[in-house]
Write an enzyme that holds these catalytic residues in place. Structure first.
Site, PDB file in Angstrom:
ATOM      1  CD  GLU A  54      -1.309   2.328   2.064  1.00 15.17           C
ATOM      2  OE1 GLU A  54      -1.622   3.489   1.717  1.00 15.17           O
ATOM      3  OE2 GLU A  54      -0.545   2.080   3.005  1.00 15.17           O
ATOM      4  CG  ASP A  58       0.133   7.120  -1.323  1.00 13.68           C
ATOM      5  OD1 ASP A  58      -1.019   7.515  -1.512  1.00 13.68           O
ATOM      6  OD2 ASP A  58       1.065   7.865  -0.952  1.00 13.68           O
ATOM      7  CD  GLU A 130      -3.349   4.281  -1.890  1.00 10.14           C
ATOM      8  OE1 GLU A 130      -3.535   5.468  -2.202  1.00 10.14           O
ATOM      9  OE2 GLU A 130      -2.888   3.948  -0.770  1.00 10.14           O
TER      10      GLU A 130
END
Length: 237
Positions: A54, A58, A130
């Site tokens: 994640e 991002d 993400e």
């Protein structure tokens, strides 16, 4: 239940249009931190959940959105581009993308997290989206990640920008007045770089609301970015 999740994973793979060479990456992207985290730490093993993915996703998402906006809006200034970027990468946008992909049903969750509605929690779904983007990036490279982004974010990209993105400072002022608060105040927290290419960091504050800072190539751009970020943090846009 196992078969139902396997079907959900297969449907997800079909929707993103990418087949993994390393299925373990896909599984990690879909594994919430509630699954086996304590056991991993006790055994001294690297975490097998999706938090590290994640983190990477991002950044990959930010790059892909910035590239797309730079191409699609050649006349937009940095303030408008920053506002549009924030709207496409925030938790709400990622949550909507994840819901459209059906990622919730494909997640591995602990029994407790599953019972508490984890498959429908916006934050859990957004983080998994993400992580999935990062997994595609690691497995197939930036072009594969871009193809997934173009496909999965198509609806978000084609949606008209909220009015607040066109004039975020006015929108923030209206919101503050609607809340019975004084008007927003902006101050330059710092200015770095050379005189011909400065970067401004501006803080926006409203009485009773935690201040927030943002950067831009001009004071005006930084103020727009700060206003947009505050509107998003407060759930206005």
């Amino acid at each position: 239940m196992a078969n139902a999740r396997a079907d959900a994973v297969a449907a997800l793979v079909d929707r993103i249009g990418y087949v993994f060479r390393d299925p373990a990456l896909l599984e990690r992207a879909l594994t919430h931190s509630s699954v086996g985290e304590g056991a991993d730490k006790a055994a001294g093993k690297p975490a097998r959940h999706n938090e590290r993915l994640e983190f990477l996703g991002d950044r990959v998402l930010g790059l892909l959105v910035a590239q797309r906006l730079h191409h699609d809006f050649p006349a937009a200034d940095e303030g408008e581009l920053s506002a549009r970027l924030h709207a496409l990468v925030d938790k709400h946008a990622c949550g909507r993308v994840g819901e459209a992909l059906g990622i919730g049903e494909a997640l591995r969750l602990s029994p407790g997290e599953s019972k508490s509605g984890g498959r429908r929690k916006e934050g859990v779904v957004a983080d998994a989206v993400e992580a999935l983007l990062a997994a595609v990036f690691l497995d197939g490279g930036l072009d594969a990640a871009r193809a997934m982004f173009d496909r999965a974010w198509d609806q978000e990209l084609s949606s008209p920008a909220p009015r607040a993105l066109n004039n975020p400072k006015s929108a923030l002022q209206e919101w503050a007045q609607g809340q019975g608060r004084p008007l927003p105040a902006y101050r330059v927290a710092s200015q770095t770089g050379s005189d011909h290419a400065p970067t401004f960091t501006v803080e926006v504050s409203i009485e009773g609301v935690e201040p927030l800072t943002a950067r831009g190539r001009s004071r005006q751009d930084a103020e727009k970015a700060a206003a947009t970020a505050l509107l998003q943090r407060e759930g206005v846009i």
